[in-house]
Scaffold this motif. Structure first.
Motif, PDB file in Angstrom:
ATOM      1  N   MET A   1       0.814  -1.209   0.000  1.00 16.60           N
ATOM      2  CA  MET A   1       0.000   0.000   0.000  1.00 16.60           C
ATOM      3  C   MET A   1       0.854   1.269   0.000  1.00 16.60           C
ATOM      4  O   MET A   1       0.487   2.288  -0.597  1.00 16.60           O
ATOM      5  N   SER A   2       2.014   1.220   0.661  1.00 21.59           N
ATOM      6  CA  SER A   2       2.850   2.422   0.770  1.00 21.59           C
ATOM      7  C   SER A   2       3.866   2.548  -0.360  1.00 21.59           C
ATOM      8  O   SER A   2       4.199   3.662  -0.780  1.00 21.59           O
ATOM      9  N   LEU A   3       4.372   1.413  -0.864  1.00 27.14           N
ATOM     10  CA  LEU A   3       5.434   1.480  -1.867  1.00 27.14           C
ATOM     11  C   LEU A   3       4.903   1.601  -3.291  1.00 27.14           C
ATOM     12  O   LEU A   3       5.362   2.455  -4.060  1.00 27.14           O
ATOM     13  N   ILE A   4       3.947   0.770  -3.658  1.00 25.95           N
ATOM     14  CA  ILE A   4       3.491   0.736  -5.051  1.00 25.95           C
ATOM     15  C   ILE A   4       2.944   2.074  -5.550  1.00 25.95           C
ATOM     16  O   ILE A   4       3.294   2.515  -6.650  1.00 25.95           O
ATOM     17  N   PRO A   5       2.098   2.760  -4.765  1.00 30.06           N
ATOM     18  CA  PRO A   5       1.560   4.037  -5.277  1.00 30.06           C
ATOM     19  C   PRO A   5       2.636   5.062  -5.622  1.00 30.06           C
ATOM     20  O   PRO A   5       2.403   5.932  -6.473  1.00 30.06           O
ATOM     21  N   GLN A   6       3.796   4.968  -4.996  1.00 27.02           N
ATOM     22  CA  GLN A   6       4.867   5.930  -5.280  1.00 27.02           C
ATOM     23  C   GLN A   6       5.424   5.776  -6.692  1.00 27.02           C
ATOM     24  O   GLN A   6       6.073   6.696  -7.208  1.00 27.02           O
TER      25      GLN A   6
ATOM     26  N   LEU B   1       0.390  -4.667 -12.319  1.00 26.20           N
ATOM     27  CA  LEU B   1       1.658  -4.833 -13.040  1.00 26.20           C
ATOM     28  C   LEU B   1       2.837  -4.806 -12.084  1.00 26.20           C
ATOM     29  O   LEU B   1       3.727  -5.673 -12.151  1.00 26.20           O
ATOM     30  N   LEU B   2       2.868  -3.852 -11.176  1.00 30.94           N
ATOM     31  CA  LEU B   2       3.971  -3.755 -10.223  1.00 30.94           C
ATOM     32  C   LEU B   2       3.968  -4.935  -9.256  1.00 30.94           C
ATOM     33  O   LEU B   2       5.030  -5.421  -8.853  1.00 30.94           O
ATOM     34  N   THR B   3       2.775  -5.405  -8.899  1.00 32.42           N
ATOM     35  CA  THR B   3       2.687  -6.599  -8.060  1.00 32.42           C
ATOM     36  C   THR B   3       3.284  -7.797  -8.775  1.00 32.42           C
ATOM     37  O   THR B   3       4.021  -8.598  -8.181  1.00 32.42           O
ATOM     38  N   ALA B   4       2.975  -7.933 -10.064  1.00 33.09           N
ATOM     39  CA  ALA B   4       3.513  -9.047 -10.852  1.00 33.09           C
ATOM     40  C   ALA B   4       5.032  -8.984 -10.928  1.00 33.09           C
ATOM     41  O   ALA B   4       5.717 -10.017 -10.851  1.00 33.09           O
ATOM     42  N   ILE B   5       5.571  -7.784 -11.064  1.00 33.64           N
ATOM     43  CA  ILE B   5       7.035  -7.619 -11.088  1.00 33.64           C
ATOM     44  C   ILE B   5       7.641  -8.069  -9.764  1.00 33.64           C
ATOM     45  O   ILE B   5       8.642  -8.799  -9.730  1.00 33.64           O
ATOM     46  N   ASP B   6       7.032  -7.651  -8.667  1.00 32.18           N
ATOM     47  CA  ASP B   6       7.540  -8.020  -7.348  1.00 32.18           C
ATOM     48  C   ASP B   6       7.471  -9.529  -7.136  1.00 32.18           C
ATOM     49  O   ASP B   6       8.424 -10.142  -6.640  1.00 32.18           O
TER      50      ASP B   6
ATOM     51  N   ILE C   1       3.500   4.756  -9.421  1.00 30.27           N
ATOM     52  CA  ILE C   1       2.443   4.844 -10.435  1.00 30.27           C
ATOM     53  C   ILE C   1       2.438   6.270 -10.995  1.00 30.27           C
ATOM     54  O   ILE C   1       2.176   7.224 -10.261  1.00 30.27           O
ATOM     55  N   PRO C   2       2.741   6.426 -12.271  1.00 30.47           N
ATOM     56  CA  PRO C   2       2.800   7.776 -12.861  1.00 30.47           C
ATOM     57  C   PRO C   2       1.437   8.467 -12.816  1.00 30.47           C
ATOM     58  O   PRO C   2       0.392   7.813 -12.802  1.00 30.47           O
ATOM     59  N   ALA C   3       1.465   9.764 -12.784  1.00 33.06           N
ATOM     60  CA  ALA C   3       0.216  10.534 -12.801  1.00 33.06           C
ATOM     61  C   ALA C   3      -0.544  10.251 -14.087  1.00 33.06           C
ATOM     62  O   ALA C   3       0.028  10.240 -15.185  1.00 33.06           O
ATOM     63  N   GLY C   4      -1.826   9.993 -13.949  1.00 36.20           N
ATOM     64  CA  GLY C   4      -2.667   9.714 -15.103  1.00 36.20           C
ATOM     65  C   GLY C   4      -2.744   8.256 -15.491  1.00 36.20           C
ATOM     66  O   GLY C   4      -3.577   7.871 -16.317  1.00 36.20           O
TER      67      GLY C   4
END
Length: 216
Positions: free
Chosen positions: A140-145, A159-164, A147-150
């Motif tokens: 919750m704290s790391l992934i949103p940082q 997608l970021l979860t899959a990478i992790d 995610i590009p605006a828009g």
């Protein structure tokens, strides 16, 4: 999004290879039950990570910060579960000490891998991950940082979860193969007892840390 994904992959890789509870569980299980047991524990952890990632994508993990009761209930439940794992490991070490003569004769490095052992390893991995609120707060704290605006939040989070998860799968694969090979080479029963004792104390330490952890 590609730049953000690459940046996230680098940060997540550093965090993932840092020794912690999940890596210790995979290592211990791989030595005790061989490669299949370690992979089953890793699969349980990865399943938990996917669940936390999906919960983050739909906003459920926000409950951990919005509700003190939800956070504390999960925290205490996780601490109790880790304490149980630690106590079980110490009990096994003590029992094996009493059976040292018999174990010294058969000289096996790992217990036979059965479907029951694999299922137990999977449950242990899943439980240690899902009952740890810090895992949810991590996503919750790391992934949103990153995610590009828009960008669409739901798909970007997945997608970021899959990478992790992919990075963790590779790391656990390496840990499992190295630990199972070590277990096959070191056939001394005393080594396995010491590992159980170390794991038990470490699990109890993680349990105490989780029980005393204050989200504030």
């Amino acid at each position: 999004m590609l730049t953000s994904a690459l940046a996230f992959a680098g940060v997540a890789a550093i965090i993932n290879v840092t020794p912690g509870l999940d890596t210790l569980l995979v290592l211990r299980t791989s030595v005790a039950h061989g490669r299949d047991g370690g992979l089953a524990a890793a699969l349980g952890i990865l399943t938990g990570c996917l669940a936390w990632g999906a919960a983050t994508a739909i906003g459920l993990t926000a409950l951990l910060t919005a509700s003190r009761f939800a956070y504390d209930a999960l925290r205490i439940g996780g601490a109790v579960y880790l304490a149980w794992l630690g106590g079980t490991a110490l009990w096994r070490a003590r029992r094996r000490a009493g059976e040292g003569a018999a174990e010294a004769q058969d000289g096996e490095a790992a217990s036979p891998v059965t479907p029951r052992n694999r299922w137990a390893a999977f449950r242990a991995g899943l439980g240690t991950n899902l009952l740890n609120p810090k895992a949810g707060l991590f996503y919750m704290s790391l992934i949103p940082q990153f995610i590009p605006a828009g960008a669409p939040v739901f798909s970007a989070t997945l997608l970021l979860t899959a990478i992790d998860v992919a990075e963790l799968a590779l790391w656990y694969w390496l840990v499992t193969h190295a630990a199972s090979a070590l277990g096959e080479r070191i056939r001394r029963p005393a080594f396995r007892r010491r590992l159980e004792q170390f794991s038990g104390v470490a699990f109890l330490g993680f349990a105490a840390n989780l029980a005393l952890h204050d989200r504030a």
